[in-house]
Design an enzyme around this catalytic site. Sequence first.
Site, PDB file in Angstrom:
ATOM      1  N   HIS A 240       0.810  -1.220   0.000  1.00 44.77           N
ATOM      2  CA  HIS A 240       0.000   0.000   0.000  1.00 44.77           C
ATOM      3  C   HIS A 240       0.840   1.265   0.000  1.00 44.77           C
ATOM      4  O   HIS A 240       0.291   2.371   0.023  1.00 44.77           O
ATOM      5  CB  HIS A 240      -0.929   0.020   1.226  1.00 44.77           C
ATOM      6  CG  HIS A 240      -2.036  -0.973   1.129  1.00 44.77           C
ATOM      7  ND1 HIS A 240      -1.895  -2.283   1.514  1.00 44.77           N
ATOM      8  CD2 HIS A 240      -3.310  -0.849   0.662  1.00 44.77           C
ATOM      9  CE1 HIS A 240      -3.029  -2.917   1.298  1.00 44.77           C
ATOM     10  NE2 HIS A 240      -3.896  -2.086   0.775  1.00 44.77           N
ATOM     11  N   GLN A 302       0.015  -9.424 -18.861  1.00 46.87           N
ATOM     12  CA  GLN A 302       0.556  -9.197 -20.211  1.00 46.87           C
ATOM     13  C   GLN A 302       2.037  -9.550 -20.266  1.00 46.87           C
ATOM     14  O   GLN A 302       2.505 -10.130 -21.241  1.00 46.87           O
ATOM     15  CB  GLN A 302       0.334  -7.745 -20.624  1.00 46.87           C
ATOM     16  CG  GLN A 302       0.845  -7.473 -22.017  1.00 46.87           C
ATOM     17  CD  GLN A 302       0.151  -6.311 -22.684  1.00 46.87           C
ATOM     18  OE1 GLN A 302      -1.082  -6.234 -22.707  1.00 46.87           O
ATOM     19  NE2 GLN A 302       0.914  -5.396 -23.230  1.00 46.87           N
ATOM     20  N   GLU A 303       2.781  -9.209 -19.214  1.00 46.32           N
ATOM     21  CA  GLU A 303       4.208  -9.543 -19.187  1.00 46.32           C
ATOM     22  C   GLU A 303       4.387 -11.064 -19.235  1.00 46.32           C
ATOM     23  O   GLU A 303       5.206 -11.591 -19.976  1.00 46.32           O
ATOM     24  CB  GLU A 303       4.867  -8.984 -17.922  1.00 46.32           C
ATOM     25  CG  GLU A 303       6.324  -9.405 -17.796  1.00 46.32           C
ATOM     26  CD  GLU A 303       7.078  -8.709 -16.673  1.00 46.32           C
ATOM     27  OE1 GLU A 303       6.452  -7.965 -15.904  1.00 46.32           O
ATOM     28  OE2 GLU A 303       8.297  -8.927 -16.581  1.00 46.32           O
ATOM     29  N   ARG A 304       3.575 -11.762 -18.455  1.00 49.79           N
ATOM     30  CA  ARG A 304       3.716 -13.218 -18.408  1.00 49.79           C
ATOM     31  C   ARG A 304       3.290 -13.845 -19.732  1.00 49.79           C
ATOM     32  O   ARG A 304       3.908 -14.810 -20.189  1.00 49.79           O
ATOM     33  CB  ARG A 304       2.920 -13.775 -17.229  1.00 49.79           C
ATOM     34  CG  ARG A 304       3.725 -13.497 -15.983  1.00 49.79           C
ATOM     35  CD  ARG A 304       3.049 -13.521 -14.701  1.00 49.79           C
ATOM     36  NE  ARG A 304       3.981 -12.975 -13.707  1.00 49.79           N
ATOM     37  CZ  ARG A 304       3.643 -12.589 -12.509  1.00 49.79           C
ATOM     38  NH1 ARG A 304       2.391 -12.660 -12.115  1.00 49.79           N
ATOM     39  NH2 ARG A 304       4.544 -12.111 -11.682  1.00 49.79           N
ATOM     40  N   GLU A 428       8.289 -20.746  -9.590  1.00 45.90           N
ATOM     41  CA  GLU A 428       7.788 -21.148  -8.269  1.00 45.90           C
ATOM     42  C   GLU A 428       6.700 -20.154  -7.828  1.00 45.90           C
ATOM     43  O   GLU A 428       5.660 -20.554  -7.295  1.00 45.90           O
ATOM     44  CB  GLU A 428       8.929 -21.170  -7.236  1.00 45.90           C
ATOM     45  CG  GLU A 428       9.940 -22.300  -7.425  1.00 45.90           C
ATOM     46  CD  GLU A 428      10.868 -22.095  -8.620  1.00 45.90           C
ATOM     47  OE1 GLU A 428      11.143 -20.938  -8.989  1.00 45.90           O
ATOM     48  OE2 GLU A 428      11.314 -23.110  -9.202  1.00 45.90           O
TER      49      GLU A 428
HETATM   50  C1  LIG Z   1      18.359 -11.498 -17.394  1.00 46.45           C
HETATM   51  C2  LIG Z   1      17.418 -10.921 -16.388  1.00 46.45           C
HETATM   52  C3  LIG Z   1      16.651  -9.825 -16.719  1.00 46.45           C
HETATM   53  C4  LIG Z   1      15.810  -9.241 -15.771  1.00 46.45           C
HETATM   54  N1  LIG Z   1      15.107  -8.115 -16.099  1.00 46.45           N
HETATM   55  C5  LIG Z   1      14.457  -7.441 -15.117  1.00 46.45           C
HETATM   56  C6  LIG Z   1      13.879  -6.162 -15.377  1.00 46.45           C
HETATM   57  O1  LIG Z   1      13.914  -5.655 -16.505  1.00 46.45           O
HETATM   58  N2  LIG Z   1      13.299  -5.508 -14.358  1.00 46.45           N
HETATM   59  C7  LIG Z   1      13.223  -6.029 -13.108  1.00 46.45           C
HETATM   60  O2  LIG Z   1      12.685  -5.367 -12.230  1.00 46.45           O
HETATM   61  N3  LIG Z   1      13.742  -7.236 -12.839  1.00 46.45           N
HETATM   62  C8  LIG Z   1      14.369  -7.953 -13.795  1.00 46.45           C
HETATM   63  N4  LIG Z   1      14.920  -9.177 -13.538  1.00 46.45           N
HETATM   64  C9  LIG Z   1      14.815  -9.709 -12.190  1.00 46.45           C
HETATM   65  C10 LIG Z   1      13.906 -10.926 -12.055  1.00 46.45           C
HETATM   66  O3  LIG Z   1      12.565 -10.564 -12.215  1.00 46.45           O
HETATM   67  C11 LIG Z   1      14.216 -11.570 -10.705  1.00 46.45           C
HETATM   68  O4  LIG Z   1      15.507 -12.151 -10.819  1.00 46.45           O
HETATM   69  C12 LIG Z   1      13.194 -12.606 -10.310  1.00 46.45           C
HETATM   70  O5  LIG Z   1      11.969 -11.994  -9.992  1.00 46.45           O
HETATM   71  C13 LIG Z   1      13.649 -13.449  -9.117  1.00 46.45           C
HETATM   72  O6  LIG Z   1      14.104 -12.659  -8.064  1.00 46.45           O
HETATM   73  P1  LIG Z   1      15.518 -12.969  -7.369  1.00 46.45           P
HETATM   74  O7  LIG Z   1      16.517 -13.076  -8.448  1.00 46.45           O
HETATM   75  O8  LIG Z   1      15.747 -11.986  -6.301  1.00 46.45           O
HETATM   76  O9  LIG Z   1      15.348 -14.420  -6.745  1.00 46.45           O
HETATM   77  P2  LIG Z   1      14.766 -14.760  -5.301  1.00 46.45           P
HETATM   78  O10 LIG Z   1      13.506 -14.031  -5.082  1.00 46.45           O
HETATM   79  O11 LIG Z   1      15.844 -14.586  -4.284  1.00 46.45           O
HETATM   80  O12 LIG Z   1      14.444 -16.297  -5.451  1.00 46.45           O
HETATM   81  C14 LIG Z   1      15.432 -17.339  -5.283  1.00 46.45           C
HETATM   82  C15 LIG Z   1      14.724 -18.688  -5.391  1.00 46.45           C
HETATM   83  O13 LIG Z   1      13.757 -18.800  -4.331  1.00 46.45           O
HETATM   84  C16 LIG Z   1      12.500 -19.084  -4.861  1.00 46.45           C
HETATM   85  N5  LIG Z   1      11.462 -18.440  -4.074  1.00 46.45           N
HETATM   86  C17 LIG Z   1      11.424 -17.173  -3.614  1.00 46.45           C
HETATM   87  N6  LIG Z   1      10.276 -16.947  -2.970  1.00 46.45           N
HETATM   88  C18 LIG Z   1       9.552 -18.094  -3.024  1.00 46.45           C
HETATM   89  C19 LIG Z   1       8.261 -18.492  -2.547  1.00 46.45           C
HETATM   90  N7  LIG Z   1       7.467 -17.672  -1.885  1.00 46.45           N
HETATM   91  N8  LIG Z   1       7.869 -19.753  -2.790  1.00 46.45           N
HETATM   92  C20 LIG Z   1       8.645 -20.628  -3.476  1.00 46.45           C
HETATM   93  N9  LIG Z   1       9.871 -20.299  -3.956  1.00 46.45           N
HETATM   94  C21 LIG Z   1      10.313 -19.048  -3.742  1.00 46.45           C
HETATM   95  C22 LIG Z   1      12.526 -18.512  -6.269  1.00 46.45           C
HETATM   96  O14 LIG Z   1      11.561 -19.109  -7.100  1.00 46.45           O
HETATM   97  C23 LIG Z   1      13.931 -18.837  -6.699  1.00 46.45           C
HETATM   98  O15 LIG Z   1      14.007 -20.151  -7.163  1.00 46.45           O
HETATM   99  C24 LIG Z   1      15.726  -9.803 -14.469  1.00 46.45           C
HETATM  100  C25 LIG Z   1      16.482 -10.930 -14.148  1.00 46.45           C
HETATM  101  C26 LIG Z   1      17.332 -11.485 -15.069  1.00 46.45           C
HETATM  102  C27 LIG Z   1      18.159 -12.661 -14.672  1.00 46.45           C
END
Ligand SMILES: Cc1cc2nc3c(=O)[nH]c(=O)nc-3n(C[C@H](O)[C@H](O)[C@H](O)COP(=O)(O)OP(=O)(O)OC[C@H]3O[C@@H](n4cnc5c(N)ncnc54)[C@H](O)[C@@H]3O)c2cc1C
Length: 442
Positions: A240, A302-304, A428
């Site tokens: 929020h 839409q992103e997904r 996940e």
């Molecule tokens: C090449 C690339 C481009 C990207 N582009 C963008 C962008 O343009 N803008 C942007 O904002 N972000 C971007 N991202 C970031 C991306 O969206 C994140 O990396 C992603 O959301 C995962 O977050 P994290 O890396 O912090 O992993 P974490 O959140 O630390 O997750 C680590 C692991 O834990 C698991 N996990 C976490 N929480 C849970 C849960 N509640 N239940 C089960 N499993 C869980 C995850 O699935 C994963 O396997 C990009 C990433 C990459 C690698």
Amino acid sequence: MFALKALRSFSPATKNVYLRSKQAFSGTVSRMQHGQVQHVEIAAPFRPETPMAKTLMDIGTRRIFSEEHDLFRQNVRRFFQEEVVPDHAQWEKAGEVSREVWEKAGEHGLLGIYTPEEHGGIGGDLFSAAIVWEEQMYCNCSGPGFSLHSEIVMPYISHYGSKAQIEHYIPQMTAGKCIGAIAMTEPGAGSDLQGVKTFAKKDGTDWILNGSKVFISNGWMSDMVIVVAVTNREAKTAAHGMSLFLVDSGTKGFQKGRKLEKLGLKAQDTAELFFEDVRLPAEALLGQVNKGFYYMMTELPQERLYIAVMALASCEFMFEETRNYVMQRKAFGRTIADLQVVQHKLAELKTDICVGRAFIDSCLQLHNEKDLDLSTAAMAKYWATDLQNRVATQCLQLHGGWGYMWEYPIAKAFADSRVQPIFGGTNEIMKELISRNIVSKI
Ligand SMILES: Cc1cc2nc3c(=O)[nH]c(=O)nc-3n(C[C@H](O)[C@H](O)[C@H](O)COP(=O)(O)OP(=O)(O)OC[C@H]3O[C@@H](n4cnc5c(N)ncnc54)[C@H](O)[C@@H]3O)c2cc1C
């Protein structure tokens, strides 16, 4: 209408092809019978679905598209072959694409297709936008971040921006002269966006932004970034108290970090961004204050969907690449395509891909009707990107050692596929969303 607009930049000969084909496929034909002119309805030509087509990348297939889309696809295919493929290896080394390719994409009407014309976009339909996503995968060139720019960043501005913001950004973005990015993820907050620490503090009518972002696609080349920041630390939940800001490149205190070295998507500029006492005017706020999280949740289907569509298209590309390879590769005095075990593997792959295609096309149709919900979009993203990785592994295997060599397209497709279950919300998290919906219906 849209296809005509998109063809503006093409040669008169191409436009004539478009017009001739439009006449050829119109709903009625006139003919003389018994000395009288008769108008006869003609059925729309049969469009095979991908299982029936010669290749999974054929033009003229799939019921969701029309002949107009086919012509547009031909032009998009030509654009990627002429303007992207020849330079891609060089861009992979540079870790970024050229500015010129963005402007050329703009000139060809390939950016902002699904953004309304009255906002300065192209005003095309979702299926035309999907053609650009698919064709990029069909040429196996992941470098240009067109889809993120057009179908993630631009919709935020179009949906929540003020008149001034729309007028300022959208036409430039459609022209490829302003590259957009969106910065949600932080070193300590990825899946859990409620953990965002970047903070924007009110100072008179201005905002002072501090924090950092990581993994930002188009981040290095971006001219404008939508930044997610906390604006109310006392809100009842973090969700929020978040807002979105439009931050221009070059704003004092906004620094771009290094281009990150990645496993795949080598030509994409993924960057870190830093904000230190960045002073933003009130007009930089996108939409209403503290509504940022709500906006993000609204835009995520839409992103997904586009990630899912691109994943499926990549599967189709990898399948065709592998089919060609096994039909040429010789072992034990015959091609490996003559081996039944290889034939059965191809049969399994094709079936899996075609089943996936049916679901993804139906999601495209749903979204075209504005009916795609969060849970169904999550299914599409999770399933299609997992399939992409299974297909990548198996297709690479069928290439043997050559599949491991970067010069072989399958190696690049394999490397590019790995990020798909990670970004846009990990798979996940997709399962969390799907299961929440299942349980709430009991
Ligand atoms: C090449 C690339 C481009 C990207 N582009 C963008 C962008 O343009 N803008 C942007 O904002 N972000 C971007 N991202 C970031 C991306 O969206 C994140 O990396 C992603 O959301 C995962 O977050 P994290 O890396 O912090 O992993 P974490 O959140 O630390 O997750 C680590 C692991 O834990 C698991 N996990 C976490 N929480 C849970 C849960 N509640 N239940 C089960 N499993 C869980 C995850 O699935 C994963 O396997 C990009 C990433 C990459 C690698």
